[in-house]
Design a protein around this motif. Structure first.
Motif, PDB file in Angstrom:
ATOM      1  N   ASP A   1       2.255 -27.176  -7.056  1.00  0.00           N
ATOM      2  CA  ASP A   1       0.889 -26.673  -7.092  1.00  0.00           C
ATOM      3  C   ASP A   1       0.970 -25.154  -7.041  1.00  0.00           C
ATOM      4  O   ASP A   1       1.495 -24.585  -6.078  1.00  0.00           O
ATOM      5  CB  ASP A   1       0.131 -27.212  -5.875  1.00  0.00           C
ATOM      6  N   ILE A   2       0.461 -24.504  -8.082  1.00  0.00           N
ATOM      7  CA  ILE A   2       0.625 -23.048  -8.109  1.00  0.00           C
ATOM      8  C   ILE A   2      -0.592 -22.334  -7.557  1.00  0.00           C
ATOM      9  O   ILE A   2      -0.685 -21.116  -7.603  1.00  0.00           O
ATOM     10  CB  ILE A   2       0.930 -22.548  -9.532  1.00  0.00           C
ATOM     11  N   ASP A   3      -1.502 -23.085  -7.009  1.00  0.00           N
ATOM     12  CA  ASP A   3      -2.711 -22.477  -6.465  1.00  0.00           C
ATOM     13  C   ASP A   3      -2.442 -21.349  -5.468  1.00  0.00           C
ATOM     14  O   ASP A   3      -3.122 -20.326  -5.506  1.00  0.00           O
ATOM     15  CB  ASP A   3      -3.597 -23.548  -5.834  1.00  0.00           C
ATOM     16  N   PRO A   4      -1.456 -21.517  -4.578  1.00  0.00           N
ATOM     17  CA  PRO A   4      -1.206 -20.432  -3.619  1.00  0.00           C
ATOM     18  C   PRO A   4      -0.880 -19.099  -4.292  1.00  0.00           C
ATOM     19  O   PRO A   4      -1.083 -18.038  -3.703  1.00  0.00           O
ATOM     20  CB  PRO A   4      -0.009 -20.938  -2.812  1.00  0.00           C
TER      21      PRO A   4
ATOM     22  N   GLY B   1      -1.417 -20.671   1.804  1.00  0.00           N
ATOM     23  CA  GLY B   1      -2.133 -21.532   0.867  1.00  0.00           C
ATOM     24  C   GLY B   1      -2.166 -22.947   1.379  1.00  0.00           C
ATOM     25  O   GLY B   1      -1.489 -23.305   2.326  1.00  0.00           O
ATOM     26  N   ILE B   2      -2.967 -23.722   0.694  1.00  0.00           N
ATOM     27  CA  ILE B   2      -3.170 -25.095   1.140  1.00  0.00           C
ATOM     28  C   ILE B   2      -2.068 -25.976   0.556  1.00  0.00           C
ATOM     29  O   ILE B   2      -1.570 -25.739  -0.539  1.00  0.00           O
ATOM     30  CB  ILE B   2      -4.576 -25.564   0.706  1.00  0.00           C
ATOM     31  N   ILE B   3      -1.667 -26.948   1.339  1.00  0.00           N
ATOM     32  CA  ILE B   3      -0.716 -27.950   0.862  1.00  0.00           C
ATOM     33  C   ILE B   3      -1.513 -29.243   0.716  1.00  0.00           C
ATOM     34  O   ILE B   3      -2.124 -29.698   1.673  1.00  0.00           O
ATOM     35  CB  ILE B   3       0.412 -28.168   1.899  1.00  0.00           C
ATOM     36  N   ASN B   4      -1.534 -29.761  -0.452  1.00  0.00           N
ATOM     37  CA  ASN B   4      -2.280 -30.994  -0.663  1.00  0.00           C
ATOM     38  C   ASN B   4      -1.454 -31.848  -1.607  1.00  0.00           C
ATOM     39  O   ASN B   4      -1.382 -31.580  -2.796  1.00  0.00           O
ATOM     40  CB  ASN B   4      -3.643 -30.658  -1.252  1.00  0.00           C
ATOM     41  N   MET B   5      -0.797 -32.829  -1.077  1.00  0.00           N
ATOM     42  CA  MET B   5       0.155 -33.564  -1.892  1.00  0.00           C
ATOM     43  C   MET B   5      -0.115 -35.051  -1.851  1.00  0.00           C
ATOM     44  O   MET B   5      -0.514 -35.605  -0.846  1.00  0.00           O
ATOM     45  CB  MET B   5       1.568 -33.287  -1.400  1.00  0.00           C
TER      46      MET B   5
ATOM     47  N   GLY C   1      -2.418 -29.772   4.552  1.00  0.00           N
ATOM     48  CA  GLY C   1      -2.231 -28.826   5.655  1.00  0.00           C
ATOM     49  C   GLY C   1      -2.224 -27.409   5.119  1.00  0.00           C
ATOM     50  O   GLY C   1      -2.382 -27.192   3.918  1.00  0.00           O
ATOM     51  N   ASP C   2      -2.074 -26.461   6.011  1.00  0.00           N
ATOM     52  CA  ASP C   2      -2.016 -25.056   5.617  1.00  0.00           C
ATOM     53  C   ASP C   2      -0.608 -24.527   5.834  1.00  0.00           C
ATOM     54  O   ASP C   2      -0.079 -24.605   6.938  1.00  0.00           O
ATOM     55  CB  ASP C   2      -2.985 -24.219   6.467  1.00  0.00           C
ATOM     56  N   ALA C   3      -0.025 -23.991   4.769  1.00  0.00           N
ATOM     57  CA  ALA C   3       1.289 -23.373   4.904  1.00  0.00           C
ATOM     58  C   ALA C   3       1.116 -21.994   5.516  1.00  0.00           C
ATOM     59  O   ALA C   3       0.257 -21.236   5.082  1.00  0.00           O
ATOM     60  CB  ALA C   3       1.958 -23.262   3.540  1.00  0.00           C
TER      61      ALA C   3
END
Lengths: 420, 1040
Positions: free
Chosen positions: B92-95, B938-942, B1011-1013
């Motif tokens: 996820d490249i959102d961060p 960034g957010i971790i959403n997996m 979660g939040d990295a």
């Protein structure tokens, strides 16, 4: 009504050392739970056997999953699946590669083949170690063997680096690999009194003095193979027993040196030729693989047993061998022939090692404490090895006696006043 | 063309053997983004290939950047047959799209295959060059930050809390497409994983657009969920709280400067931001003069923005997002929408109607009063959706529920709902939708800031309330307990009594909430986890009959759960519940309810009464004995619990326990919402009878059940505490040892003829045993507290009950003196806060329409413009310092920086424990004890699917799931490490759907985690206490 699925996964992998040990010992979950219960793990906890069972299952599963990684310890350090603190990793590896002395004694020197693996159930029933554990230990031996087989450089160091084992374990594995490679006979009844650590000591000596690596500054080739050239050269020693003059000369030199230093002088003098012949013959035959295998049994039969029947004590043997070597060194034949010099050094190495080894063996036989008790029959020796107080452990010799000629002399000198 | 994505494949390691003959692998990699694919060379015959590829460049829309994951596939080259896939990595490249988050992704990622699990690792480097899109009609929302944390993230302060955002997207589930019959399980799983990744990307983007439209720059308390509806589709929905956040400390300032430099195209914004030296800082009124009237009403709306940023003159930087000014009328007439897109225009206005907040803890002074839990449920039939591929129906469903919640809150005299969350439970075609929250009155002198053009466009009023309530000046420790409703005009019968702290206002006898314990709350003793568990059998049926049956059962289930909670609360000698979460799961032949909460004794609330046991046949001697023995047991338990939780009340109501007034329990006391419809019901904070005579009649079978559940709960073993909230009252001195864990149990009910009673017993035992197991496992951490114990129940099959727990065990020092110290510190600071509280005015955004009827009595609605934007701050010391800068005359030097009772100090060094694999901590909490979070990456959403067709070989169901969960953890850690982080906070496992078919030797599992990295630094020294000193950020993200 039953629990169908029950898992617990921590971000940091939780491992109980006690449970790990039970797993390593090959316990089933049920047995492990029983052992833990008896061990009082539930004392002070408000938990039932069910809880304990669930915990044990979880951990056994974790260990099972880790096992794949433990087969390649270097992987454990950079795998991502389990987050395990480094000290825990070291513990896991060391415990996994630890082995039972009773087990290793059974397979030491045997070929690490499928055939041997099939016989493990016999070993298991003989030693009382669970078959599962036997298999793990056997597979470990095999794995380490395979890893270092093709590697160059010092054996112990290789094992330590590639399997991340502790110093002590690495040394032990080096011995196991060395013995397996040469398939030294260790299983004969006459050798039963020797423990793995005795053999490990011998292996250490042999590795550091007889192998290719030892000869060539330890860098270019492997530690595992004995130096063929050296063994070939040993043949030349035969002159010590075939040449009648030399033999006599040698004997007189030794006897002169030994006179009045030992209580068993008479016996020494009487058996000199026999013993010398025994030793030299062993040395001369080492080019033959079959005879290499029999090295230890030959030593016991041809040298140690005669000594023991003469009621020598360790000091006597040590003294005898020291002078045997020194005297041979100053024999004219060798002195004046430059060609022989280097050869002599090698011979000396061999004899020194044999000295160490025999001394070690004798110590184990309980011939140290007193000449009288040492008269015990050979059959009792096995039992004696564990019961008799052993004042000097073989490994201590490595500190007191070093391996160069000059040092040897010094030690001999130092030993002088005491042995009188 | 606003973005360039660059990826480089460096190396692989530990690859699996793909060629049996050589025991080696000829690996190569495909890198795919959108429809573009690049390939590396084949690295022949190696299990540790070194590709060292060139940079693969993708030129893409930022919309795609947000939606799509970077897909990396590792394959084994085969000359003669098709190449075999080894596995995949989705990144996820959102961060990378936010300038404040990570700048590069670099590290080892586990190569994951849905059939084989992790198969080796691959080292990848990813970067993004972003060109800003200033198109007003754009579809992207790059730069909006997302946080799972349900409080204002630790290194930020909230400038404005805008309010509720929600979005929902629907798609056909690949598992149910016709093509699934012919494709391999692997292909099907991958299609599903990819789709969900795409959908959550899209969802995030859309929410981001809404946030920009509201003028915010971040979503806090972001909660994303999946509904696997089966035939009718796959729903991804999310809710959150839009905020305008501002980074604290000097580190933020540099960042900000960078950012503005980057976003130079936004000239229109830039000038007012830095040019306008606003002379009239809102704080100039100083702490001593409580501000009652807005002095800046004259400011024109267009300048409001600049005023907000004028705060930068005191070193506090504002981080205006590029898009903020221009993000206005997003997407109304926007470009082509994808099929799965929902019409943007639909409810832009209506959404504002919900004064909901997904946050569970708030800046000091934000929360004025808490009334109690409001919840609503509805039962829906999925096969009745007319247009399953469109989100309208589901939108309407949730809309209904939210309206319901709102009206409940209103009935309680509250204008806002905090700690709001939504959930579903699906069984076949029946779906239970639940929403719950806590009705509350917020410190509602609020204002809207930001995009005023948007405001005008939507003809939205900006309303500021002034709550001139008498208790405004009440001590902060009890203020939130005071009832917001009128005593004479109570919405339901409740026992009110004077507040035990300030004796000025009324408080209820018990308080149930879904939020975290406010940090300033005055609590006696410690708290504990309180659970109510219930199973109810139901007949197997289909369709409407089934739905009716469930709707009929629901109210009883909820009532029972509530009673159980109340009984257990009393048994613990406590009077308030926090973090209440009631889950109701539906199965084919049963309903399972699990309510978890953390009980505490609030000093402000009256002491809880005892529990009186009454028998119905008074003349039976043996019976009497039985009754009295139970009574004794209960009384003993209460006494014991009080001791255990250190609840020492000064004025104990002696007559409470065993009070002689037997009063029959009256079910009629239960208040039900009047708006209850056939398929919906609500629950309000219920208040049972007289507090000192809570009577249980044991002739009643229900009561027997209650008693049973009451007395079978084993107390936590010595050294352990447990709660489902963030922090445990009474424990301050945490060590740095934390252990996050997930435990899953599935229970099979073999006995077909179970009664409700038997079922309950089994379920109860299941939960109790699970807890006991946890305590046993973690015994080496004692003394420790299990925090954020999050239970989820499911009924995956006919006779299966699944319970999953995620929590963190944190050990603490027993040292009492230190504890006392800290408590004192916290207390003094609380006082400080109390002082400053009055000056606080909290901006909030509401629709005039929805807000005005909610205005509490005595409030004087008036119009205000944005001048108080920067007052909405949790960081009191910030305000003080700023105030002090302005009023140079009176300098206050004392500033105590522990706004949340956690010790935090500032350190600049980053420390990674030495190991070839960097350690990544995971915790469901929003903080890490003994450490300071310096950056949110960034957010971790997996989302992962794992399937096996060799279940037995993988160690049965337990072995399979154990490995899978471990793999999920590993992948989360790897992604965090690649972002340069060393921890995940606010971690949660949202979904764990496990299906098995042992006869076919198959199993499948779906797990969704988020979660939040973050990057945290350990505090080894106590240099802290200087909130304004800039602590330099770690230079840049140098990935380990």
């Amino acid at each position: 009504m039953s629990v169908e699925l029950d898992v617990f996964v921590g971000n940091t992998t939780i491992m109980d050392q006690e449970v790990y040990q039970l797993w390593l010992s090959g316990y089933t979950v049920g047995d492990a739970v029983k052992v833990r219960m008896d061990g009082g793990v539930l004392d002070g906890c408000d938990a039932s056997a069910e809880v304990l069972r669930s915990d044990t299952m979880d951990q056994f599963r974790t260990f099972q999953m880790c096992e794949r990684l433990l087969h390649n310890p270097a992987k454990l350090a950079n795998q991502l699946l389990f987050q395990i603190p480094p000290d825990r990793q070291a513990m896991l590896i060391d415990r996994y590669y630890a082995f039972d002395d009773a087990f290793v004694r059974e397979v030491l020197g045997k070929k690490l083949s499928k055939g041997t693996k099939k016989d493990l159930d016999d070993v298991s029933s003989k030693t009382g170690i669970l078959l599962k554990s036997c298999r793990r230990q056997f597979d470990n031996f095999k794995r380490v063997f395979k890893v270092v087989e093709e590697l160059k450089g010092p054996l112990v160091e290789n094992i330590r680096q590639h399997l991340l084992l502790s110093d002590r374990l690495a040394r032990d594995y080096a011995a196991i690999v060395f013995f397996a490679n040469h398939r030294f006979e260790t299983g004969k009844k006459k050798l039963q009194y020797l423990t793995f650590q005795d053999f490990a000591f011998c292996a250490g000596e042999l590795i550091s003095h007889w192998t290719v690596g030892a000869m060539d500054n330890q860098l270019e080739d492997m530690d595992v193979d004995l130096d063929k050239e050296f063994l070939q050269d040993l043949k030349e020693l035969k002159v010590l027993i075939t040449d009648k003059d030399l033999l006599d000369q040698h004997k007189s030199l030794v006897c002169t040196a030994l006179r009045s230093k030992t209580k068993v002088f008479a016996e020494m003098e009487a058996s000199f030729k026999n013993l010398s012949r025994g030793l030299i013959n062993i040395a001369a035959k080492l080019t033959n693989t079959k005879d290499v295998r029999d090295l230890f049994i030959d030593l016991v039969e041809k040298f140690i047993e005669p000594c023991r029947s003469d009621r020598w004590v360790t000091i006597d043997v040590n003294l005898y061998l020291t002078h045997y070597i020194n005297s041979a060194h100053i024999l004219d034949t060798f002195k004046h022939q430059a060609v022989w010099n280097s050869l002599w050094d090698e011979l000396f190495k061999m004899l020194t090692d044999i000295q160490h080894v025999t001394v070690c063996f004798l110590v184990k036989m309980g011939m140290v404490a007193s000449g009288a008790s040492a008269a015990a029959e050979g059959t009792r020796a096995t039992a004696a090895s564990s019961e008799e107080p052993v004042p000097v452990h073989p490994t201590q010799f490595t500190t007191s006696i070093s391996f160069s000629f000059r040092d040897m002399l010094n030690v001999g000198c130092r030993a002088w006043p005491h042995s009188g | 063309m606003p973005g360039k994505l660059k990826a480089k494949i460096v190396a692989g390691r530990h690859l699996p053997v793909m060629d049996r003959a050589s025991d080696l692998t000829d690996a190569f990699v495909e890198v795919k983004f959108g429809n573009t694919t690049f390939k590396t060379d084949v690295f022949p015959k190696s299990l540790n290939p070194q590709w060292n590829s060139e940079w693969f460049k993708f030129e893409v829309d930022d919309e795609d950047l947000q939606d799509e994951p970077l897909q990396i596939t590792v394959l084994d080259h085969d000359t003669y047959s098709a190449n075999d896939a080894i596995g995949k990595v989705y990144i996820d490249i959102d961060p990378l799209l936010s300038s404040e988050a990570a700048t590069v992704i670099s590290g080892w990622f586990p190569i994951y295959d849905t059939i084989h699990g992790i198969r080796g690792e691959i080292n990848v480097l990813v970067k993004v060059d972003l060109f800003n899109d200033l198109n007003r009609f754009r579809q992207s929302s790059c730069g909006v930050r997302f946080f799972c944390t349900t409080s204002i993230p630790l290194c930020y302060r909230a400038v404005v809390v805008h309010g509720f955002v929600e979005e929902l997207v629907v798609n056909e589930d690949p598992e149910y497409q016709w093509i699934d019959r012919i494709r391999t399980p692997r292909a099907s799983n991958e299609a599903r994983q990819r789709l969900i990744s795409l959908m959550s990307g899209e969802l995030q983007r859309k929410i981001g657009l809404k946030v920009l439209e509201m003028g915010g720059n971040a979503v806090v308390g972001y909660l994303q969920c999946f509904d696997l509806e089966g035939e009718s589709g796959l729903v991804v929905r999310a809710i959150g709280t839009a905020c305008t956040l501002e980074k604290l400390s000097g580190g933020g300032a540099t960042n900000n400067a960078q950012h503005t430099a980057n976003s130079s195209p936004s000239k229109d914004m830039k000038e007012p931001v830095f040019g306008d030296e606003c002379p009239s800082n809102p704080l100039s009124s100083g702490p001593s003069t409580p501000l009652r009237a807005p002095p800046f009403t004259s400011f024109s709306p267009s300048k409001s923005y600049s005023r907000q940023s004028s705060s930068s003159d005191t070193d506090i930087s504002l981080t205006p997002k590029t898009g903020m000014g221009s993000g206005g009328s997003a997407g109304k007439e926007a470009g082509p929408l994808k099929i799965l897109l929902r019409q943007q225009t639909q409810t832009a206005l209506e959404q504002r109607e919900f004064p909901f907040f997904t946050l569970t803890s708030f800046p000091q002074g934000f929360l004025l009063h808490v009334a109690g839990v409001v919840s609503a449920r509805s039962v829906k039939l999925l096969d009745r959706i007319h247009n399953p591929d469109e989100p309208e129906t589901r939108d309407a469903w949730w809309e209904e529920l939210r309206q319901e919640i709102k009206s409940h809150a209103r009935a309680l005299g509250c204008h806002a709902v905090v700690g709001y969350s939504e959930s579903t439970s699906i069984c076949e075609e029946v779906c239970i939708l639940s929403a719950s929250g806590t009705a509350a009155v917020l410190n509602c002198r609020f204002l809207q800031d930001g995009c005023l053009d948007v405001l005008s466009e939507h003809s939205r009023g900006v309303v500021v309330f002034f709550c001139n309530r008498c208790d405004d000046s009440a001590p902060p420790g009890c203020g939130f307990c005071h009832v917001p409703y009128d005593e004479l005009n109570m919405p339901f019968p409740a026992q009110l009594s004077p507040c035990c702290c300030c004796h000025r206002t009324k408080v209820p006898d018990v308080l149930f909430t879904t939020i975290d314990l406010p940090t300033d709350a005055q609590v006696t003793g410690k708290g504990c986890l309180i659970q109510a568990r219930l199973c109810r059998l139901k007949k197997k049926s289909q369709g409407e009959g089934n739905a009716t049956c469930i709707s009929n059962l629901l109210p009883f289930l909820e009532y029972e759960l509530h009673t159980q909670l109340l009984n257990k609360l009393k048994l613990c000698g406590m009077n308030a519940l926090f973090g209440l979460c009631i889950q109701i799961s539906v199965g084919e032949n049963m309903l399972v309810g699990l309510a978890s909460a953390t009980g505490v004794y609030l000093s402000a609330l009256p002491s809880p009464g005892g529990i009186q046991i009454a028998g119905k046949t008074p003349n039976d001697l043996t019976y009497d004995q039985h009754v009295s023995s139970i009574q004794r047991k209960i009384n003993d338990t209460i006494v014991k619990n009080r001791e255990l939780y250190e609840i020492h009340i000064t004025e104990v109501a002696e007559d409470v326990i065993g009070s002689p007034i037997p009063e029959p329990r009256q079910r009629s006391r239960l208040f039900r919402s009047h708006s209850e419809s056939s398929d919906e019901l609500s629950e309000l904070d219920l208040s049972h009878g007289k507090k000192d005579a809570f009577v249980l009649e044991i002739d009643d079978t229900d009561a027997v059940e209650d008693l049973h559940s009451l007395l079978t709960d084993a107390p936590t073993p010595p050294g352990f505490y447990s709660c489902n909230t963030e922090i445990m009252p009474g424990i301050y001195n945490w060590t740095s040892a934390i252990q996050m864990f997930t435990s899953v149990r599935v229970f099979r009910l073999n006995n077909a003829n179970l009664t409700n009673l038997g079922l309950n017993k089994i379920f109860n035992e299941l939960c109790e045993n699970l807890l006991k197991s946890l305590y046993f496992k973690l015994r080496s951490m004692v003394p420790c507290c299990l925090c954020r114990l999050n239970f989820t129940v499911a009924v995956p099959e006919d006779e299966l009950i699944q319970v999953a727990v995620t929590a963190v065990a944190m050990s603490f020092h027993k040292d009492q003196t230190q504890e006392a110290n800290k408590a004192a510190q916290a207390h003094s600071q609380m006082k400080a806060i109390a002082e400053t509280e009055e000056q606080l005015q909290f901006p909030l955004e509401l629709n005039a329409e929805s807000a005005s009827p909610l205005s509490p009595k005595g409030s004087a609605p008036s119009v205000d413009y944005s001048s108080f934007a920067d007052r909405c701050s949790s960081w009191i010391e910030q305000l003080r310092l700023r105030a002090h800068t302005i009023r140079r005359g009176s300098i206050k030097t004392s500033s105590s920086p522990l706004p949340e009772g956690r010790s935090r100090s500032l350190r600049s060094t980053r420390s990674f424990p030495g190991s070839s694999v960097s350690v990544v901590k995971m915790t469901p909490l929003s903080f890490i004890p003994g450490a300071k979070i310096v950056k949110y990456l960034g957010i971790i959403n997996m989302f992962f699917i794992r399937e096996t067709t060799s279940l037995r070989e993988e160690g049965g169901v337990s072995g399979f799931l154990h490995a899978f969960i471990a793999e999920v953890f590993a992948m989360v850690r790897a992604h965090v490490a690649a972002l340069g982080g060393n921890a995940v906070v606010s971690y949660s496992m949202k979904e764990c759907v496990f299906m098995e078919n042992p006869n076919k030797n198959q199993a499948q599992c779906l797990i969704n985690v988020s979660g939040d990295a973050v990057i945290f630094t350990r505090e080894s020294d106590q240099e802290g206490h200087l909130p304004q000193t800039s602590h330099p950020q770690p230079t840049e993200d140098t990935p380990p």
